[in-house]
Design a protein around this motif. Structure first.
Motif, short mmCIF file in Angstrom:
data_model
loop_
_atom_site.label_atom_id
_atom_site.label_comp_id
_atom_site.label_asym_id
_atom_site.label_seq_id
_atom_site.Cartn_x
_atom_site.Cartn_y
_atom_site.Cartn_z
N TYR A 31 -2.10 3.62 -3.73
CA TYR A 31 -1.96 2.53 -4.70
C TYR A 31 -1.86 1.22 -3.94
O TYR A 31 -0.98 1.06 -3.10
CB TYR A 31 -0.70 2.72 -5.55
CG TYR A 31 -0.72 4.00 -6.35
CD1 TYR A 31 -1.24 4.02 -7.64
CD2 TYR A 31 -0.21 5.18 -5.82
CE1 TYR A 31 -1.26 5.20 -8.38
CE2 TYR A 31 -0.24 6.36 -6.56
CZ TYR A 31 -0.76 6.36 -7.84
OH TYR A 31 -0.79 7.53 -8.56
N PHE A 32 -2.76 0.30 -4.25
CA PHE A 32 -2.70 -1.06 -3.68
C PHE A 32 -2.11 -1.96 -4.75
O PHE A 32 -2.75 -2.23 -5.77
CB PHE A 32 -4.10 -1.54 -3.31
CG PHE A 32 -4.78 -0.66 -2.29
CD1 PHE A 32 -4.61 -0.88 -0.94
CD2 PHE A 32 -5.60 0.39 -2.70
CE1 PHE A 32 -5.24 -0.07 0.00
CE2 PHE A 32 -6.23 1.20 -1.77
CZ PHE A 32 -6.05 0.98 -0.42
N ILE A 33 -0.88 -2.39 -4.53
CA ILE A 33 -0.16 -3.14 -5.56
C ILE A 33 0.09 -4.57 -5.08
O ILE A 33 0.59 -4.78 -3.98
CB ILE A 33 1.18 -2.44 -5.90
CG1 ILE A 33 0.89 -1.03 -6.43
CG2 ILE A 33 2.00 -3.26 -6.89
CD1 ILE A 33 2.12 -0.22 -6.77
N THR A 34 -0.29 -5.52 -5.91
CA THR A 34 -0.10 -6.94 -5.58
C THR A 34 1.06 -7.50 -6.38
O THR A 34 1.11 -7.34 -7.59
CB THR A 34 -1.38 -7.74 -5.91
OG1 THR A 34 -2.50 -7.07 -5.33
CG2 THR A 34 -1.30 -9.15 -5.35
N LEU A 35 1.99 -8.14 -5.66
CA LEU A 35 3.13 -8.78 -6.31
C LEU A 35 2.99 -10.29 -6.15
O LEU A 35 2.60 -10.77 -5.09
CB LEU A 35 4.45 -8.35 -5.65
CG LEU A 35 4.73 -6.86 -5.49
CD1 LEU A 35 6.07 -6.65 -4.78
CD2 LEU A 35 4.73 -6.16 -6.83
N ARG B 13 0.87 -1.17 0.00
CA ARG B 13 0.00 0.00 0.00
C ARG B 13 0.91 1.22 0.00
O ARG B 13 1.62 1.46 0.97
CB ARG B 13 -0.88 -0.02 1.26
CG ARG B 13 -1.83 1.16 1.34
CD ARG B 13 -2.53 1.22 2.69
NE ARG B 13 -3.10 2.52 2.88
CZ ARG B 13 -4.39 2.74 3.15
NH1 ARG B 13 -5.23 1.75 3.28
NH2 ARG B 13 -4.84 3.96 3.28
N ASN C 135 6.55 -9.16 -11.89
CA ASN C 135 5.90 -9.78 -10.73
C ASN C 135 4.69 -9.00 -10.22
O ASN C 135 4.03 -9.43 -9.28
CB ASN C 135 6.92 -9.97 -9.59
CG ASN C 135 7.58 -8.65 -9.18
OD1 ASN C 135 7.62 -7.71 -9.96
ND2 ASN C 135 8.10 -8.60 -7.97
N VAL C 136 4.39 -7.85 -10.85
CA VAL C 136 3.20 -7.08 -10.43
C VAL C 136 1.97 -7.69 -11.08
O VAL C 136 1.90 -7.82 -12.30
CB VAL C 136 3.33 -5.59 -10.83
CG1 VAL C 136 2.11 -4.82 -10.36
CG2 VAL C 136 4.60 -4.99 -10.25
N THR C 137 1.00 -8.11 -10.26
CA THR C 137 -0.17 -8.79 -10.82
C THR C 137 -1.43 -7.93 -10.77
O THR C 137 -2.36 -8.18 -11.53
CB THR C 137 -0.46 -10.11 -10.07
OG1 THR C 137 -0.59 -9.82 -8.68
CG2 THR C 137 0.67 -11.11 -10.28
N ASP C 138 -1.47 -6.94 -9.88
CA ASP C 138 -2.69 -6.12 -9.79
C ASP C 138 -2.37 -4.77 -9.17
O ASP C 138 -1.53 -4.68 -8.27
CB ASP C 138 -3.75 -6.83 -8.94
CG ASP C 138 -5.10 -6.14 -9.00
OD1 ASP C 138 -5.54 -5.77 -10.10
OD2 ASP C 138 -5.72 -5.95 -7.93
N VAL C 139 -3.02 -3.73 -9.67
CA VAL C 139 -2.90 -2.39 -9.08
C VAL C 139 -4.30 -1.79 -8.97
O VAL C 139 -5.06 -1.79 -9.94
CB VAL C 139 -2.01 -1.45 -9.93
CG1 VAL C 139 -1.92 -0.08 -9.28
CG2 VAL C 139 -0.61 -2.02 -10.13
N ARG C 140 -4.64 -1.33 -7.78
CA ARG C 140 -5.90 -0.60 -7.58
C ARG C 140 -5.52 0.76 -6.99
O ARG C 140 -4.57 0.86 -6.22
CB ARG C 140 -6.82 -1.33 -6.60
CG ARG C 140 -7.19 -2.74 -6.96
CD ARG C 140 -8.21 -2.85 -8.06
NE ARG C 140 -9.51 -2.29 -7.69
CZ ARG C 140 -10.54 -2.19 -8.53
NH1 ARG C 140 -10.41 -2.59 -9.80
NH2 ARG C 140 -11.68 -1.70 -8.13
N THR C 141 -6.27 1.78 -7.36
CA THR C 141 -5.95 3.11 -6.85
C THR C 141 -7.08 3.64 -5.98
O THR C 141 -8.18 3.10 -5.97
CB THR C 141 -5.71 4.10 -8.00
OG1 THR C 141 -6.93 4.29 -8.71
CG2 THR C 141 -4.65 3.62 -8.95
N GLY C 142 -6.79 4.69 -5.27
CA GLY C 142 -7.80 5.34 -4.45
C GLY C 142 -7.34 6.72 -4.04
O GLY C 142 -6.23 7.14 -4.35
#
Lengths: 75, 75
Positions: free
Chosen positions: A43-47, A5, B33-40
Motif C-alpha cells: 500500500y502506497f499511502i500519501t498523507l 509504503r 490527512n490521508v490524500t491518496d492510496v495505491r495498492t500493488g
C-alpha cells in the motif's frame, strides 16, 4: 507531505497458495533455479501531514489481520 | 542465493478500486490527512543461483500485465 509504503505479508507459518502457484508456474517456464516464492500486498499511502507512526495504526486497524499477517513499514 | 523483491502496481492511468476503498475506509476511521492510496502486489522470489536480470523476465512472462501494470525490481 509524507509517503508511506506498507507491506502486508503472510506469516511464515501460514500457507501462501498464490506463492506456491507462482513457484510452480516459474518452474514450468523453465526457471529451475527458483526455490521459493512468497507474496504480499503493498500500500502506497500519501498523507498531507502527520508522521510515519500512523502507519502502524493503519496496519492494526485496517490493512492486516494479526492472526495470519505481518505488516512492515518501509523507509 | 539471490533474493528478489518484485512489486507490481497499476499504471497511474488505471483505476485502482482497492486503493479507493482503503482511502475511504481510512477517512471513515478519522484519518482526514490521508490524500491518496495505491495498492500493488509484491513477490519475494528466492533463486538458488543466477542474477537479478531474470526478474524482468518474470515480470514479462508471468507476473505483470503490460497493458495495466508496472513492474519494479527493488534493490
Amino acid at each position: 507531505m509524507v509517503e508511506l509504503r506498507i507491506t502486508v505479508t503472510f506469516k511464515k507459518t501460514v500457507e501462501d497458495s498464490e506463492g506456491s502457484s507462482v513457484l510452480k508456474a516459474l518452474r514450468l517456464l523453465g526457471y529451475e533455479n527458483v526455490t521459493d516464492v512468497r507474496t504480499g500486498k503493498v500500500y502506497f499511502i500519501t498523507l498531507s501531514k502527520g508522521n510515519r507512526k500512523t502507519a502502524k495504526e493503519f496496519c492494526e486497524k485496517l490493512l492486516a489481520n494479526p492472526v495470519i499477517n505481518e505488516c512492515a513499514v518501509d523507509e
